[in-house]
Design an enzyme around this catalytic site. Structure first.
Site, PDB file in Angstrom:
ATOM      1  N   TYR A  58       0.834  -1.208   0.000  1.00 35.81           N
ATOM      2  CA  TYR A  58       0.000   0.000   0.000  1.00 35.81           C
ATOM      3  C   TYR A  58       0.869   1.259   0.000  1.00 35.81           C
ATOM      4  O   TYR A  58       0.633   2.190  -0.781  1.00 35.81           O
ATOM      5  CB  TYR A  58      -0.909  -0.023   1.227  1.00 35.81           C
ATOM      6  CG  TYR A  58      -1.929   1.086   1.272  1.00 35.81           C
ATOM      7  CD1 TYR A  58      -3.077   1.045   0.473  1.00 35.81           C
ATOM      8  CD2 TYR A  58      -1.776   2.163   2.134  1.00 35.81           C
ATOM      9  CE1 TYR A  58      -4.019   2.051   0.524  1.00 35.81           C
ATOM     10  CE2 TYR A  58      -2.717   3.174   2.195  1.00 35.81           C
ATOM     11  CZ  TYR A  58      -3.839   3.120   1.390  1.00 35.81           C
ATOM     12  OH  TYR A  58      -4.765   4.131   1.441  1.00 35.81           O
ATOM     13  N   LYS A  96       1.017   4.117  -3.003  1.00 38.55           N
ATOM     14  CA  LYS A  96       0.723   5.528  -2.796  1.00 38.55           C
ATOM     15  C   LYS A  96       1.946   6.405  -3.080  1.00 38.55           C
ATOM     16  O   LYS A  96       1.817   7.517  -3.601  1.00 38.55           O
ATOM     17  CB  LYS A  96       0.233   5.754  -1.367  1.00 38.55           C
ATOM     18  CG  LYS A  96      -1.145   5.172  -1.091  1.00 38.55           C
ATOM     19  CD  LYS A  96      -2.218   5.753  -1.999  1.00 38.55           C
ATOM     20  CE  LYS A  96      -3.623   5.378  -1.528  1.00 38.55           C
ATOM     21  NZ  LYS A  96      -4.681   5.874  -2.430  1.00 38.55           N
TER      22      LYS A  96
END
Length: 253
Positions: A157, A161
């Site tokens: 994750y 990002k």
């Protein structure tokens, strides 16, 4: 925030969570809003109905952003149906499974990066001709405060990002000459399905509202509070704002 009348926005992940809140906020400010969703057709229909209740026109497109052909097809449908696009908000997202790097499945890494980084690249690229023709083009990337704290058990994750933010900063510099504004909104914990799953996984707490007392300003951030930052960034009030990363976490980190 000021009128967005006459502008068309596309919000990915617009059926639920932050994407839904952004879609409704832009509609309330006068924009026509198209939402892209992966598979939750019922949620997409509800968002469309609420856009209509806000007095605006809404459109829904089923388009998984982790698929190159789907991104190109979505861009083609936006051009065929509307012939224009003024605002693009990348809000579609998925969580990683919370494993250590040593235990992460390579397929999970590929999937998370595809949603958060490759998909936004493919879709933005396909829509640039329309955004460049707009009187003012805006692209907003919904990232995460995670890129400032790098917690353990979050590599896919956080990597997704971080790559998204690299795309945004690069795009801002490349497209400023076309009058485009490109910015990042980076929320912390938000009261969404993903946020509730995160709280359950990390604390064992079923009700995210139990986190209110320990949160800044006495409550967990709402999707609408994130949406308000997006609506500012695409408004006339932010006419001289680009290449910025705004953290929406109540000063937690």
């Amino acid at each position: 925030m000021g009128s967005l009348t006459g502008r068309l926005a596309l919000v990915t992940g617009g059926g639920r969570g932050i994407g839904r809140a952004v879609a409704l906020a832009l509609a309330a400010d006068g924009a026509e809003v198209a939402i892209a969703y992966r598979r939750d057709e019922e949620a997409a229909r509800k968002t469309l109905a609420d856009i209509g209740s806000a007095g605006s026109r809404g459109f829904a497109y089923r388009a998984p952003v982790d698929d190159l052909d789907a991104c190109r097809d979505l861009a083609a449908r936006i051009e065929a149906d509307h012939g224009r696009l003024d605002i693009l908000v990348h809000s579609a997202g998925i969580a990683s499974r919370g494993h250590a790097v040593a235990d992460t499945d390579p397929a999970e890494l590929v999937r998370v990066l595809a949603v958060h980084a490759l998909g936004p690249h493919h879709l933005t690229q396909a829509l640039l001709p329309l955004l460049r023709r707009a009187d003012r083009g805006d692209v907003v990337f919904v990232s995460s405060a995670i890129t400032g704290i790098w917690p353990p058990f979050s590599a896919p994750y956080a990597m997704g990002k971080a790559a998204m933010e690299a795309l945004a900063h690069t795009l801002a510099k490349e497209e400023r000459g076309h009058g485009m504004h490109v910015n990042i909104v980076a929320p912390g914990l938000v009261d969404t399905d993903m946020g509730r799953r995160l709280v359950r996984a990390t604390t064992g707490v079923e009700d995210i509202r139990r986190q209110d007392a320990a949160s800044p300003y006495g409550h967990v951030c709402s999707p609408e509070e994130v949406a308000d930052v997006v609506r500012f960034l695409v408004s006339d009030a932010a006419s001289y704002v680009t290449d910025q990363r705004i953290v929406v976490d109540g000063g937690t980190f």
